[in-house]
Design a protein around this motif. Sequence first.
Motif, short mmCIF file in Angstrom:
data_model
loop_
_atom_site.label_atom_id
_atom_site.label_comp_id
_atom_site.label_asym_id
_atom_site.label_seq_id
_atom_site.Cartn_x
_atom_site.Cartn_y
_atom_site.Cartn_z
N ARG A 80 0.81 -1.20 0.04
CA ARG A 80 -0.06 -0.09 0.04
C ARG A 80 0.86 1.31 0.05
N GLU A 81 2.04 1.26 0.91
CA GLU A 81 2.62 2.52 1.17
C GLU A 81 3.66 2.71 -0.23
N GLY A 82 4.02 1.51 -0.97
CA GLY A 82 4.78 1.99 -2.05
C GLY A 82 3.97 2.02 -3.29
N ALA A 83 2.66 1.78 -3.35
CA ALA A 83 1.75 2.01 -4.33
C ALA A 83 1.67 3.65 -4.16
N VAL A 92 11.79 -2.67 -10.45
CA VAL A 92 11.06 -2.81 -9.13
C VAL A 92 11.93 -2.36 -8.11
N PHE A 93 11.30 -1.81 -7.18
CA PHE A 93 12.10 -1.43 -6.09
C PHE A 93 11.33 -2.21 -4.57
N VAL A 94 11.93 -3.01 -4.01
CA VAL A 94 11.58 -3.69 -2.99
C VAL A 94 12.30 -3.17 -1.70
N PRO A 95 11.46 -2.47 -0.90
CA PRO A 95 11.98 -1.85 0.42
C PRO A 95 12.58 -2.80 1.41
N GLY A 96 12.03 -3.99 1.45
CA GLY A 96 12.34 -4.77 2.52
C GLY A 96 11.49 -4.64 3.96
N CYS A 97 11.83 -5.60 4.92
CA CYS A 97 10.93 -5.46 5.97
C CYS A 97 11.19 -4.31 6.89
N ALA A 135 12.12 -1.34 6.16
CA ALA A 135 11.55 -0.18 5.53
C ALA A 135 10.35 0.30 5.88
N VAL A 136 9.52 -0.69 6.30
CA VAL A 136 8.11 -0.27 6.73
C VAL A 136 8.03 0.11 8.14
N THR A 137 7.69 1.29 8.59
CA THR A 137 7.80 1.60 10.06
C THR A 137 6.24 1.06 10.69
N GLN A 138 6.22 0.55 11.93
CA GLN A 138 5.15 0.41 12.51
C GLN A 138 4.43 1.69 13.01
#
Length: 147
Positions: free
Chosen positions: A116-119, A136-141, A143-146
């Motif tokens: 969702r955040e990448g989109a 394609v950019f894959v940010p990894g685990c 990169a997504v903050t709680q």
Amino acid sequence: MDEHERAHTYCAYCPKLCRFACPVATVQARETTTPWGKMSAVHHAARGTLPLDASIAATFYACTGCQRCKTFCVHENEVAATLTAARSEAVLAGVAPAAAVEVIARHAERERRAVREGAALFADEPAVRAGTGETVFVPGCTAVTQT
């Protein structure tokens, strides 16, 4: 677990030559957490001589995946891979430990949030909207903050 039949059968009938190599078995000092004990549980669950229940499934999670047992195994058995397959069976059967099921659910939610955040981040890019981009950019685990 069929693809790992050779490994769990060899371990079930082994004289436990790798038992000293397992850090989990060393800490817990229980026969059921030695590589032999874990693989015997897989073997008997796969053959149906023991029911695949919560107590059997718990032994599948007593492995760090360090591969030390394989290092000392004459047959180079893939204990970690076999236990990973057994964990999948336990999850599908609904008998996996609650903590494992929770981790799976949390990871799935993090993955959905990353998508969702990448989109949203690249919503203005025509190639992203059309799905025609070459990169394609894959940010990894991490990169997504709680929130």
